[in-house]
Design an enzyme around this catalytic site. Structure first.
Site: not given
Lengths: 619, 619
Positions: A299, A315, A398
């Site tokens: 990520e 993201e 999240c």
């Protein structure tokens, strides 16, 4: 409590000062619609899933029944932060009651010494602070504190949540202070949170603790891991870094904390270091959408110019953090590039994540989807956040709460003040500081009308941002005079009278955008933008079952606006049945003419069923 | 024991039959050098690290002291397989003694019922077969069996290791048979191993067990995981798949097992299914080097045409498995495309992994390195297999042993026989089946001279492969006559006499290669190849500290051979100091002329210190 105003952030020494949330109202247009969707759909959806997944229940359940990942507490806190901002902008008895009920539940789970976490420290659980690299204990408390700060700044400085957060922060200072555990959390966020709590409470020990965390990180205080310590920015001190690197969310949360610390301590060297890192990152490591992070595996940021559209991780949470950083830099320097990036990121990542109905979310925001995959089950958490689909919930969820708290606090990012006047950074119909009314259909149309609502005896400055993309043809009209204006801030200083009007006209015509030749992954491609909005080709707009990988665009025929839609002239590429994809001659010429094909705003894609999609179109 | 001959694989019904390892000798040139490096450096290096890492010690150590990952036993078995092939081609008392010592240690660790694994089943360890998805128990046994098969086929059918492997296989049949645990291992390899053990022993229960494993997989017998069940090919039955997908090593090991089963059971449908999948994979999912797997995250195949050079995973082990599949297909169909792929993969991935000194290895074989990173510590295992550096050892060290066993058995891939004659698939100086002597400096030069070593009263066919890249200008000379030959197999059927000579001339001039326009990641680029060898630009050959990302090539000026080196004309790209990497106009024209710059064979790169590198050169 020394202060209950200020938006998502309230620096002490910055060049520009944010306005309190209740001093800016968004009343129409793109952002008003998104805020309305947030209130009507997204917040109830999150509430439903937090309960259903058991993550809220963890605060009262038996430790043996704990559900979710080690960081799930943070989602409750981010949801509370979203509720706090929402309630600050618009009273709502139902949401208010829900907020109080959740806070009561959280408060009841707090240990007498201030400790609060549902994964650690209770019978049968790992001991407190036993896994700082991966346990997310301080990360969860950071989000708890940020929720409390939002509540304090929206008129509730004595709220129960604020008291809970202070008790937790006091414990953190005790355990991790100068004489305590000399380490940091694997996931930053406690750093900006502690500085913000200091701003709200005036308690200098919170500021000092943030300083300790920031100075410790980078000295290999966390274990070496497969992805390298750059993953959690523990590879080198933040003052020595030259670019954002490692896990993208961690990088931008940490940078936000560093900027907050630099502001409160007057540390110009630290401010300069982070500013340099940000500039290089923006020049080399940001997607056209404003998204960051090109690696799925960790990520993480890729190297300079490694920006593959098809494996864009981008993201949603990283973009939320990117807005946090850019907003702090905008306040610190008044740099229009920071406001440009905020706008780009809000329109093209934050607004892209939630579906049109607010009930599913992109976690990763790819810029190229090659196969039209299945639509996720709307009634089941999705195990694969990286899948290029919007899902109702994720095992790691999240992003929905991050979207919710950002959208609920959007008004805070529109305008600032300084000793001399008001600066408008983002454009939406609404009112600012009781002094201005903005009327616009931006970005669908380019006219932004600003009316002065109050007479003034003293002259003051009104500044409006002209985005970098509006380099050709932006005009300002004041008092019957019109002139061309350049990108940056255009400032008019006058003794403004009620009813005075300023008209900014931005050229929101569709345009081709070309990549830097060092971005290998999109060589030989163009993208289409209109104003701040990135467009995409979605296969549902193509004839005869073609996919987006079957077509080419002629760069000599620019995109046009036809009946309100952006269209572009495409040709089909003749299919090939090669047995080996490498040959001794260049590829064949394009095939059939497909005529003009409509594009879709990237933030609107994937709302019309399974489809392939691409932002960058081969020429 | 029914049979102790046959190379790395010995099918029963295939169109072509492999030659036994002792019937082909490589005596000079590229492959002889690599085999020599394997014997002198690579095998001792592996031996050293297996001992030092404690993985060999696990077989006699206390379970509490077990070291390494759950699959570390397999490295000992792959090392034993490499030793077996090596000893089969060249006697070596020191290696033979070492082989026997390790086998004795392995045998001593076997439980009375045949069970053998150092991670499971002993006091304080997880129970046997308790984690089939990730525990690699059957995977380890698969490699044990393959080592035993290699030993049996090199003249030792009664070797202790063969008996150990049979006892283990018997237990597997008992536990996982028709009435046993109806599941599979998360990592295939037991499947081809059991078919091969059947071929060596004639025990049909091993074949039946392989069939059970192959038929079970694909019916969701393994748990759903974040990356999807395609990761371990449990998403759909192998007969229904259309392309290789998921974890690349798992995919090709499984396909090898399916081809072995199809051969032994005469299952033409299964053979056709895997052949179709392979053809589509080769046409759409293979790097120019022959490497497979473009995703770091799950070490997996990307979608069709997703072949980014900079994030090429192209794991060395996946290429070893790709050679296993292609070799089986070559035997089954006599398809020259399979031999072409084997050649490409051997020269450009298998030969690329080991350093020139044989003491460090690429795990992932990137096609583009942007930053010249640090050289790994030659005295420390590297935690990050994905780093684009050769390292002496890895925490997951599957690749060095896979290189070793492949290189040791290379002779097995050069030639085959059928009822009518001999087929030469790969070219190296050496002798074949006591009937031919090959003399060549291929691929450095294009002449391949085949001399007949024995008179024959009956006519027989000699077939030579003309690689697909040699489409223009390959010639064959027999008995004073020379004519042009097309890619594929050229066959001469004669009553050959001792001293007859056949000369195949392949045009190994440097050439540009263009990608399919659907390979987004290398659009607007060309690569340089010469014969089967892929070339790369390495920054150590550039003047003035330039990196490989600073240059462009003119496709109208083809690469040339100058003093034995491949050179290409390059221009510098003027550096840019943009603050945002996207603009409203196309990129600027190239800058300074750099003249002709030498390239390096891709398999030779990274042997001259830290450097940047790229295979695909922007035009």
């Amino acid at each position: 409590m020394t202060d209950e105003t200020g938006g998502p952030v309230r620096p002490s020494r910055s060049r520009l000062q944010p306005l309190a949330p209740d001093r800016v109202r968004i009343i129409g247009g793109f952002w008003a619609e998104l805020q309305d969707r947030n209130r009507r759909a997204i917040l109830p959806h999150i509430d439903h899933w937090l309960d259903r997944a058991g993550w809220l229940g963890n605060f009262s359940a038996d430790p043996a029944d704990r559900r979710g990942r080690e960081f799930s507490d943070s989602e409750i806190y981010k949801f509370l932060e979203a509720l706090a901002w929402q309630l600050g902008s618009q009273p709502d008895p139902v949401l208010a009651e829900r907020y109080d009920a959740i806070v009561a539940r959280v408060a009841a789970a707090q240990q007498p010494d201030g400790y609060l976490n549902t994964w650690f420290g209770r019978p049968g659980q790992p001991p407190r602070w036993s896994d700082l690299a991966w346990g997310h204990e301080l990360y969860c408390l950071g989000h708890l504190i940020q929720a409390a700060v939002a509540r304090a700044r929206t008129g509730h400085p004595e709220d129960l949540l604020v008291r809970v957060a202070c008790r937790a922060a006091d414990l953190v200072c005790e355990v991790f202070g100068a004489d305590g555990l000399a380490t940091v959390d694997g996931h930053p966020v406690i750093e900006p949170a502690l500085v913000e709590l200091y701003r709200v409470t005036g308690e200098t020990r919170y500021l000092e603790q943030a300083r300790l965390f920031l100075e410790r990180r980078g000295h290999h205080v966390l274990p070496e891991i497969e992805w390298g310590r750059e993953y959690y920015q523990d590879d080198m001190p933040i003052r020595d870094a030259t670019v954002f690197r490692g896990h993208a969310v961690r990088a931008v949360y940490l940078a936000s904390g560093a900027l907050d610390l630099a502001d409160e301590t007057g540390d110009g060297e630290l401010l300069d270091a982070v500013t340099r890192q940000w500039r290089r990152t923006v020049a080399r490591r940001v997607y056209l959408t404003g998204g960051i992070g090109s690696r799925h595996m960790d990520e993480a940021f890729g190297e300079d110019f490694v920006l593959p559209p098809d494996r864009a991780y981008s993201e949603t949470c990283a973009s939320v953090g990117s807005v946090m950083v850019a907003w702090r830099l905008l306040l610190a320097h008044g740099d229009p590039a920071a406001a440009d990036l905020i706008e780009r990121t809000l329109y093209n990542v934050v607004a892209t994540s939630p579906a049109a109905d607010g009930k599913s979310f992109f976690y990763a925001n790819t810029l190229h989807r090659r196969t039209a995959g299945p639509v996720p089950d709307p009634d089941r958490p999705h195990p694969r956040p990286v899948a290029p689909v919007r899902a109702p919930w994720f095992e790691v969820s999240c992003c929905p709460t991050n979207v919710a708290r950002t959208v609920a606090s959007l008004a805070g990012y529109l305008a600032t003040t300084d000793g001399d006047g008001i600066q408008l950074h983002q454009y939406a119909s609404g009112t600012v500081a009781g002094r201005l009314t903005v009327t616009t259909r931006y970005p669908a149309e380019g006219e932004i009308r600003v009316r002065i609502d109050r007479d003034s005896d003293e002259p003051w400055s009104l500044s409006l941002r002209v985005p970098a993309w509006a380099g050709d043809g932006a005009t300002l009209t004041v008092g019957g005079h019109t002139w061309e204006v350049e990108p940056g801030y255009v400032t008019e200083r006058r003794r403004w009278k009620q009813g005075d009007e300023v008209l900014l006209c931005l050229p929101v015509v569709p345009r081709f955008t070309y990549p830097d030749p060092r971005v290998d992954a999109v060589r030989g491609c163009v993208a289409v933008e209109r104003g701040p909005v990135v467009y995409a080709l979605e296969s549902v707009d193509l004839p005869g079952g073609l996919t987006v990988d079957d077509v080419r665009v002629d760069p000599d025929e620019p995109p046009r606006l036809v009946d309100g839609r952006v269209v572009v002239h495409l040709r089909q590429v003749a299919a090939s049945d090669r047995t080996w994809p490498y040959t001794d001659g260049p590829a064949r010429a394009p095939g059939a003419d497909l005529g003009e094909i409509p594009l879709v705003a990237y933030h609107d894609w994937a709302n019309r069923g399974p489809a392939t999609m691409r932002v960058w179109l081969p020429t």
